[in-house]
Design an enzyme around this catalytic site. Structure first.
Site, PDB file in Angstrom:
ATOM      1  N   ASP A 172      35.251  30.422  41.648  1.00  0.00           N
ATOM      2  CA  ASP A 172      35.663  31.807  41.783  1.00  0.00           C
ATOM      3  C   ASP A 172      34.773  32.390  42.890  1.00  0.00           C
ATOM      4  O   ASP A 172      33.733  31.808  43.225  1.00  0.00           O
ATOM      5  CB  ASP A 172      35.437  32.523  40.445  1.00  0.00           C
ATOM      6  N   LEU A 173      35.160  33.506  43.460  1.00  0.00           N
ATOM      7  CA  LEU A 173      34.361  34.102  44.539  1.00  0.00           C
ATOM      8  C   LEU A 173      33.584  35.349  44.076  1.00  0.00           C
ATOM      9  O   LEU A 173      32.350  35.357  44.054  1.00  0.00           O
ATOM     10  CB  LEU A 173      35.275  34.465  45.716  1.00  0.00           C
ATOM     11  N   ASP A 174      34.354  36.368  43.686  1.00  0.00           N
ATOM     12  CA  ASP A 174      33.750  37.663  43.351  1.00  0.00           C
ATOM     13  C   ASP A 174      32.877  37.545  42.108  1.00  0.00           C
ATOM     14  O   ASP A 174      33.374  37.233  41.024  1.00  0.00           O
ATOM     15  CB  ASP A 174      34.847  38.707  43.107  1.00  0.00           C
TER      16      ASP A 174
ATOM     17  N   THR B  86      30.545  40.854  45.137  1.00  0.00           N
ATOM     18  CA  THR B  86      31.715  41.725  45.337  1.00  0.00           C
ATOM     19  C   THR B  86      32.340  42.221  44.038  1.00  0.00           C
ATOM     20  O   THR B  86      33.090  43.199  44.068  1.00  0.00           O
ATOM     21  CB  THR B  86      32.772  40.996  46.183  1.00  0.00           C
TER      22      THR B  86
ATOM     23  N   LYS C 115      37.640  42.206  35.407  1.00  0.00           N
ATOM     24  CA  LYS C 115      37.045  41.153  36.242  1.00  0.00           C
ATOM     25  C   LYS C 115      37.976  39.946  36.342  1.00  0.00           C
ATOM     26  O   LYS C 115      38.441  39.433  35.320  1.00  0.00           O
ATOM     27  CB  LYS C 115      35.706  40.699  35.658  1.00  0.00           C
TER      28      LYS C 115
ATOM     29  N   SER D 290      40.034  32.054  43.851  1.00  0.00           N
ATOM     30  CA  SER D 290      39.825  33.494  43.705  1.00  0.00           C
ATOM     31  C   SER D 290      41.172  34.194  43.687  1.00  0.00           C
ATOM     32  O   SER D 290      42.068  33.836  44.460  1.00  0.00           O
ATOM     33  CB  SER D 290      39.002  34.021  44.883  1.00  0.00           C
ATOM     34  N   ALA D 291      41.297  35.199  42.834  1.00  0.00           N
ATOM     35  CA  ALA D 291      42.528  35.985  42.792  1.00  0.00           C
ATOM     36  C   ALA D 291      42.616  36.948  43.974  1.00  0.00           C
ATOM     37  O   ALA D 291      43.632  37.596  44.177  1.00  0.00           O
ATOM     38  CB  ALA D 291      42.582  36.782  41.494  1.00  0.00           C
TER      39      ALA D 291
ATOM     40  N   LYS E  16      44.954  35.037  36.590  1.00  0.00           N
ATOM     41  CA  LYS E  16      44.030  34.810  35.479  1.00  0.00           C
ATOM     42  C   LYS E  16      44.288  35.874  34.405  1.00  0.00           C
ATOM     43  O   LYS E  16      44.541  37.012  34.775  1.00  0.00           O
ATOM     44  CB  LYS E  16      42.566  34.929  35.975  1.00  0.00           C
TER      45      LYS E  16
ATOM     46  N   GLU F 141      32.832  30.550  36.981  1.00  0.00           N
ATOM     47  CA  GLU F 141      33.402  31.885  36.785  1.00  0.00           C
ATOM     48  C   GLU F 141      32.398  32.898  36.259  1.00  0.00           C
ATOM     49  O   GLU F 141      31.518  32.560  35.477  1.00  0.00           O
ATOM     50  CB  GLU F 141      34.517  31.788  35.731  1.00  0.00           C
ATOM     51  N   ASP F 142      32.580  34.163  36.629  1.00  0.00           N
ATOM     52  CA  ASP F 142      31.772  35.244  36.050  1.00  0.00           C
ATOM     53  C   ASP F 142      32.591  36.102  35.084  1.00  0.00           C
ATOM     54  O   ASP F 142      32.044  37.029  34.493  1.00  0.00           O
ATOM     55  CB  ASP F 142      31.226  36.158  37.148  1.00  0.00           C
TER      56      ASP F 142
HETATM   57  C1  G6P Z   1      39.169  38.910  41.999  1.00  0.00           C
HETATM   58  C2  G6P Z   1      38.305  40.002  41.449  1.00  0.00           C
HETATM   59  C3  G6P Z   1      39.140  41.118  40.863  1.00  0.00           C
HETATM   60  C4  G6P Z   1      40.183  41.579  41.866  1.00  0.00           C
HETATM   61  C5  G6P Z   1      41.067  40.409  42.279  1.00  0.00           C
HETATM   62  C6  G6P Z   1      42.082  40.800  43.336  1.00  0.00           C
HETATM   63  O1  G6P Z   1      39.686  38.180  40.963  1.00  0.00           O
HETATM   64  O2  G6P Z   1      37.453  39.498  40.457  1.00  0.00           O
HETATM   65  O3  G6P Z   1      38.284  42.184  40.527  1.00  0.00           O
HETATM   66  O4  G6P Z   1      41.004  42.601  41.321  1.00  0.00           O
HETATM   67  O5  G6P Z   1      40.236  39.389  42.807  1.00  0.00           O
HETATM   68  O6  G6P Z   1      41.386  41.120  44.511  1.00  0.00           O
HETATM   69  P1  G6P Z   1      42.035  41.771  45.797  1.00  0.00           P
HETATM   70  O7  G6P Z   1      40.911  41.715  46.793  1.00  0.00           O
HETATM   71  O8  G6P Z   1      43.195  40.929  46.196  1.00  0.00           O
HETATM   72  O9  G6P Z   1      42.445  43.141  45.433  1.00  0.00           O
HETATM   73 MG    MG Z   2      34.872  36.758  39.536  1.00  0.00          MG
END
Ligand code: G6P
Ligand code: MG
Length: 219
Positions: free
Chosen positions: A8-10, A16, A44, A115-116, A146, A170-171
């Site tokens: 996962d990224l954020d 972020t 999240k 990452s989403a 997710k 994942e966080d």
């Molecule tokens: C990640 C983050 C979420 C965010 C999603 C979509 O999964 O953890 O908080 O809503 O990405 O991100 P975006 O940048 O496409 O709005």
């Molecule tokens: Mg995350």
């Protein structure tokens, strides 16, 4: 044995998740929806439009807006978010993450990104990790976000590995559920109560090492 890691990224690679939270909090205030810790945690890992739906639902406002109005609110949130990430640099990579990635690659493991976020490629560029992640699941191509396992199933497929050979990092509780649903090893980074469904939990990225993972898996 593990052969691949799906990240996962954020909130895992960089901070972020905090910026997503700030930008959603601001929008929730504007919509008159009470911001709570459980709402913040539930968002999240959840996609942009699903996040907006969750916020509206928390305020009992899920039927108050047209699709076009919802898209406008989501765009507004994203514009705010883009301002918050605009000054990110390689110094914003979480402690130990680059070392972990270097160690994995040196030892022949393969890595992908699940990452989403549609902003993931931009963030990777800001923090200097674009060359590490040449395999990225494009969230625009998913039928479900997710906690559905699809993104982690795809993360293994693009590595040409069976799920059993992969661990996801994942966080978010929604992300851990997605990894578990994909039958991969789940590694949670953060609060042990929030991430209790994870196979392995570390409170901080600085603990993310192969030695620590192997020690936990042996238990
Ligand atoms: C990640 C983050 C979420 C965010 C999603 C979509 O999964 O953890 O908080 O809503 O990405 O991100 P975006 O940048 O496409 O709005
Ligand atoms: Mg995350």
């Amino acid at each position: 044995d593990l052969k691949g890691f799906i990240f996962d990224l954020d909130g895992v690679i960089t901070g972020t998740a905090k910026f997503h939270g700030q930008a959603w909090h601001q929008l929730a205030d504007e919509l008159g929806v009470t911001w709570t810790e459980s709402l913040a945690n539930g968002l999240k890992g959840v996609s942009r439009m699903d996040s907006l739906e969750m916020i509206l639902k928390a305020g009992g406002k899920e039927n108050d807006y047209t699709e076009a109005e919802k898209v406008a609110y989501a765009t507004k949130k994203n514009d705010n978010y883009l301002k918050l990430i605009s000054n990110m640099t390689p110094a914003d990579v979480f402690p130990g993450v680059k070392e972990f990635l270097d160690d994995l690659l040196a030892k022949g493991y393969v890595i992908s990104l699940a990452s989403a976020s549609k902003n993931a490629p931009t963030i990777l560029k800001h923090i200097g990790l674009s060359d590490y992640f040449t395999k990225i699941v494009d969230p625009a191509t998913l039928s479900k976000g997710k906690p559905d396992p699809e993104i982690y199933t795809r993360g293994a497929e693009i590595l040409n590995l069976p799920p059993e050979a992969c661990a996801g990092v994942e966080d978010a509780a929604a992300g851990v559920a997605a990894i578990n649903g994909a039958h991969e090893t789940s590694i949670g980074i953060g609060d042990a109560n929030e991430l209790s469904a994870a196979d392995i939990i570390f409170s901080e990225t600085s603990a993310l090492t192969l030695a620590n993972i192997e020690a936990q898996m042996a238990k």
